[in-house]
Design a protein around this motif. Structure first.
Motif, PDB file in Angstrom:
ATOM      1  N   PHE A   3       0.860  -1.083  -0.068  1.00 52.29           N
ATOM      2  CA  PHE A   3      -0.012  -0.024   0.051  1.00 52.29           C
ATOM      3  C   PHE A   3       0.780   1.212  -0.039  1.00 52.29           C
ATOM      4  CE2 PHE A   3      -2.792  -3.171   2.061  1.00 52.29           C
ATOM      5  CZ  PHE A   3      -3.820  -3.279   1.098  1.00 52.29           C
ATOM      6  N   ALA A   4       2.181   1.100  -0.023  1.00 50.59           N
ATOM      7  CA  ALA A   4       3.119   2.361  -0.100  1.00 50.59           C
ATOM      8  C   ALA A   4       2.838   3.382  -1.117  1.00 50.59           C
ATOM      9  CB  ALA A   4       4.288   1.740  -0.298  1.00 50.59           C
ATOM     10  N   PRO A   5       2.284   2.952  -2.198  1.00 53.43           N
ATOM     11  CA  PRO A   5       1.970   3.937  -3.517  1.00 53.43           C
ATOM     12  C   PRO A   5       0.822   4.769  -2.877  1.00 53.43           C
ATOM     13  CG  PRO A   5       2.646   1.805  -4.259  1.00 53.43           C
ATOM     14  CD  PRO A   5       2.625   1.607  -2.958  1.00 53.43           C
ATOM     15  N   LEU A   6      -0.095   4.168  -2.248  1.00 51.10           N
ATOM     16  CA  LEU A   6      -1.376   4.961  -1.826  1.00 51.10           C
ATOM     17  C   LEU A   6      -0.981   6.131  -0.508  1.00 51.10           C
ATOM     18  CD1 LEU A   6      -3.877   2.134  -1.565  1.00 51.10           C
ATOM     19  CD2 LEU A   6      -4.017   4.085  -2.954  1.00 51.10           C
ATOM     20  N   LEU A   7       0.149   5.666   0.003  1.00 54.05           N
ATOM     21  CA  LEU A   7       0.468   6.547   1.385  1.00 54.05           C
ATOM     22  C   LEU A   7       1.505   7.617   0.997  1.00 54.05           C
ATOM     23  CD1 LEU A   7       0.310   3.753   3.727  1.00 54.05           C
ATOM     24  CD2 LEU A   7      -1.516   5.165   3.197  1.00 54.05           C
ATOM     25  N   GLU A  88     -15.734  14.790   1.988  1.00 52.96           N
ATOM     26  CA  GLU A  88     -15.340  16.062   1.865  1.00 52.96           C
ATOM     27  C   GLU A  88     -14.939  16.464   3.262  1.00 52.96           C
ATOM     28  OE1 GLU A  88     -17.078  20.854   0.977  1.00 52.96           O
ATOM     29  OE2 GLU A  88     -18.329  19.075   1.097  1.00 52.96           O
ATOM     30  N   ARG A  89     -15.272  16.338   4.269  1.00 50.84           N
ATOM     31  CA  ARG A  89     -15.034  16.576   5.416  1.00 50.84           C
ATOM     32  C   ARG A  89     -13.729  15.835   5.902  1.00 50.84           C
ATOM     33  NH1 ARG A  89     -19.847  17.433   9.934  1.00 50.84           N
ATOM     34  NH2 ARG A  89     -20.486  19.397   9.060  1.00 50.84           N
ATOM     35  N   LEU A  90     -13.823  14.493   5.658  1.00 54.17           N
ATOM     36  CA  LEU A  90     -12.552  13.762   5.711  1.00 54.17           C
ATOM     37  C   LEU A  90     -11.489  14.185   5.154  1.00 54.17           C
ATOM     38  CD1 LEU A  90     -14.101  10.269   6.130  1.00 54.17           C
ATOM     39  CD2 LEU A  90     -13.164  11.634   8.193  1.00 54.17           C
ATOM     40  N   ALA A  91     -11.816  14.477   3.941  1.00 56.50           N
ATOM     41  CA  ALA A  91     -10.630  15.074   2.839  1.00 56.50           C
ATOM     42  C   ALA A  91      -9.735  16.117   3.278  1.00 56.50           C
ATOM     43  CB  ALA A  91     -11.060  15.084   1.413  1.00 56.50           C
ATOM     44  N   ARG A  92     -10.412  16.834   3.998  1.00 58.94           N
ATOM     45  CA  ARG A  92      -9.844  18.027   4.673  1.00 58.94           C
ATOM     46  C   ARG A  92      -8.722  17.847   5.718  1.00 58.94           C
ATOM     47  NH1 ARG A  92     -14.956  20.998   6.033  1.00 58.94           N
ATOM     48  NH2 ARG A  92     -15.850  21.345   3.904  1.00 58.94           N
ATOM     49  N   HIS A  94      -7.384  14.186   6.176  1.00 58.65           N
ATOM     50  CA  HIS A  94      -6.622  12.790   5.806  1.00 58.65           C
ATOM     51  C   HIS A  94      -6.201  12.967   4.256  1.00 58.65           C
ATOM     52  CE1 HIS A  94      -7.786  11.347   9.708  1.00 58.65           C
ATOM     53  NE2 HIS A  94      -8.941  11.760   9.488  1.00 58.65           N
ATOM     54  N   ALA A  95      -5.275  12.047   3.936  1.00 59.35           N
ATOM     55  CA  ALA A  95      -4.699  11.868   2.597  1.00 59.35           C
ATOM     56  C   ALA A  95      -5.838  11.040   1.844  1.00 59.35           C
ATOM     57  CB  ALA A  95      -3.298  11.562   2.448  1.00 59.35           C
ATOM     58  N   ALA A  96      -5.719  11.252   0.419  1.00 59.34           N
ATOM     59  CA  ALA A  96      -6.703  10.371  -0.362  1.00 59.34           C
ATOM     60  C   ALA A  96      -6.303   8.856  -0.169  1.00 59.34           C
ATOM     61  CB  ALA A  96      -6.446  10.827  -1.755  1.00 59.34           C
TER      62      ALA A  96
END
Length: 181
Positions: A3-7, A88-92, A94-96
């Motif tokens: 999962f490293a590319p996601l993080l 929308e709230r979580l994206a503010r 945390h990363a995608a």
């Protein structure tokens, strides 16, 4: 490492063939399949195989009537709307990548619930509604972050091909699911 590319923040590698006027005439698999053709962008589209078979299973094999299924799936629509507001709230904060992982994990966990349905009684309906509440909201959380990630990472001139490639994979998966049922 999986999962490293996601993080972490990685650029998109694009290899394009251009004609003598500088127009792109062919693009690498990285752009056509999107974001380095990693499974995180294509594999969730294969969930559409499940969707096609799931509806047929509920109606044909378990005997749910269309009206009941319509109400169950309507709950999923409300859950998807709630998932969009939450995304929308979580994206503010945390990363995608982690949001996408969380969305897929919750959606996958919710898929256990329909396997427990054995009939058209109240318990069956409750399990299906619970799957819609958890699964559809989580899938929306994933989908929004996936779209944003593609739009911010794919080269502008390849964005339409990236989105079209992902859409084609999803539609083929749905067709395969319907054919398998």
């Amino acid at each position: 490492e999986l999962f490293a590319p996601l993080l972490r923040d990685e650029g998109v590698v694009a290899v394009n063939a251009v004609d003598r006027n500088g127009r792109i005439i062919a693009s690498s698999l990285d752009n056509v399949c999107g974001l380095q053709a990693q499974p995180r962008t294509i594999a969730p589209q294969l969930g559409q195989v499940f969707g096609a078979m799931f509806l047929l299973y509920l109606a044909r094999d378990l005997g749910f009537v269309p009206g009941v299924l319509g109400l169950v799936f309507a709950v999923g629509g409300v859950s998807s709307f709630a998932g969009a507001l939450l995304a929308e709230r979580l994206a503010r904060r945390h990363a995608a990548g982690p949001l996408m992982l969380a969305g897929l994990a919750l959606a996958a966990a919710a898929l256990v619930l329909p396997a427990l349905v054995t009939g058209t009684g109240l318990l069956g309906i409750v399990l299906l509604v619970a799957q819609q509440v958890v699964g559809d909201g989580a899938q929306t959380l994933y989908g929004i972050n996936d779209s944003v990630l593609r739009q911010t990472r794919a080269p502008q001139q390849a964005l339409a091909r990236v989105n079209a490639g992902i859409r084609v994979v999803g539609l083929v998966a749905m067709l395969l699911g319907a054919g398998a049922a």
